[in-house]
Design a protein around this motif. Sequence first.
Motif, short mmCIF file in Angstrom:
data_model
loop_
_atom_site.label_atom_id
_atom_site.label_comp_id
_atom_site.label_asym_id
_atom_site.label_seq_id
_atom_site.Cartn_x
_atom_site.Cartn_y
_atom_site.Cartn_z
N ILE A 126 -46.96 -18.08 17.47
CA ILE A 126 -47.02 -17.28 18.71
C ILE A 126 -47.82 -16.00 18.48
O ILE A 126 -48.67 -15.64 19.30
N ALA A 127 -47.58 -15.34 17.36
CA ALA A 127 -48.35 -14.13 17.04
C ALA A 127 -49.84 -14.45 16.91
O ALA A 127 -50.70 -13.69 17.37
N GLN A 128 -50.15 -15.59 16.29
CA GLN A 128 -51.53 -15.98 16.06
C GLN A 128 -52.29 -16.21 17.36
O GLN A 128 -53.40 -15.72 17.53
N ILE A 129 -51.70 -16.94 18.29
CA ILE A 129 -52.42 -17.19 19.54
C ILE A 129 -52.53 -15.90 20.35
O ILE A 129 -53.52 -15.68 21.04
N ASN A 130 -51.55 -15.02 20.24
CA ASN A 130 -51.68 -13.71 20.90
C ASN A 130 -52.87 -12.94 20.33
O ASN A 130 -53.59 -12.27 21.07
N THR A 131 -53.09 -13.04 19.02
CA THR A 131 -54.26 -12.40 18.40
C THR A 131 -55.55 -12.98 18.97
O THR A 131 -56.45 -12.25 19.37
N TRP A 132 -55.64 -14.31 18.99
CA TRP A 132 -56.84 -14.95 19.55
C TRP A 132 -57.06 -14.54 21.00
O TRP A 132 -58.20 -14.25 21.40
N ASN A 133 -55.99 -14.53 21.81
CA ASN A 133 -56.13 -14.14 23.22
C ASN A 133 -56.71 -12.75 23.34
O ASN A 133 -57.59 -12.49 24.17
N ARG A 134 -56.22 -11.83 22.55
CA ARG A 134 -56.70 -10.46 22.63
C ARG A 134 -58.15 -10.33 22.20
O ARG A 134 -58.93 -9.57 22.78
N LEU A 135 -58.54 -11.08 21.17
CA LEU A 135 -59.94 -11.06 20.76
C LEU A 135 -60.84 -11.65 21.84
O LEU A 135 -61.87 -11.06 22.19
N MET A 136 -60.47 -12.80 22.35
CA MET A 136 -61.32 -13.47 23.34
C MET A 136 -61.41 -12.66 24.64
O MET A 136 -62.48 -12.59 25.25
#
Length: 153
Positions: A126-136
């Motif tokens: 969950i933390a990882q996809i939140n990181t990707w979302n914020r980058l994208m």
Amino acid sequence: MERISYNEVPKGMFDAVMTTENYVNNSPLPMQLLELIRYRTSLLNGCAYCVDMHTKELKHTGETETRIHALGIWQSTPYFTQKEQAVLAFTDALTLLNTAPITTSLFTELSSYFNKEEIGHLSLAIAQINTWNRLMKSFEFTPGNHKVVENEH
């Protein structure tokens, strides 16, 4: 128009994020469950690039159109198992962080389906996809370009 193109991303940045991504992908959690988490999180964060990507990845795992379309309103549908509902509730809580703690009842429900190691992997996913979302969202990558790699899963 992308604010930062793929070629302009700082050297090594995506490699660093992919190290964690690969760790999560190699965890004991099923890829279909990971993709449900990624898609739900991307919906909550309004990340168009990631919604497109994880729609395609979910279809690749064999997920049904009905369930994909229902993830935005999962609480109101009969399409998800109790185990999946516990994961989706946990996903929502970790994505929509506020000052309130994660409730004991939510953790207890999750613990009835997953051991502590698996909950650790779920938390990182969950933390990882939140990181990707914020980058994208920051870079404004154009949605629609993701291609599923057959040997990826």
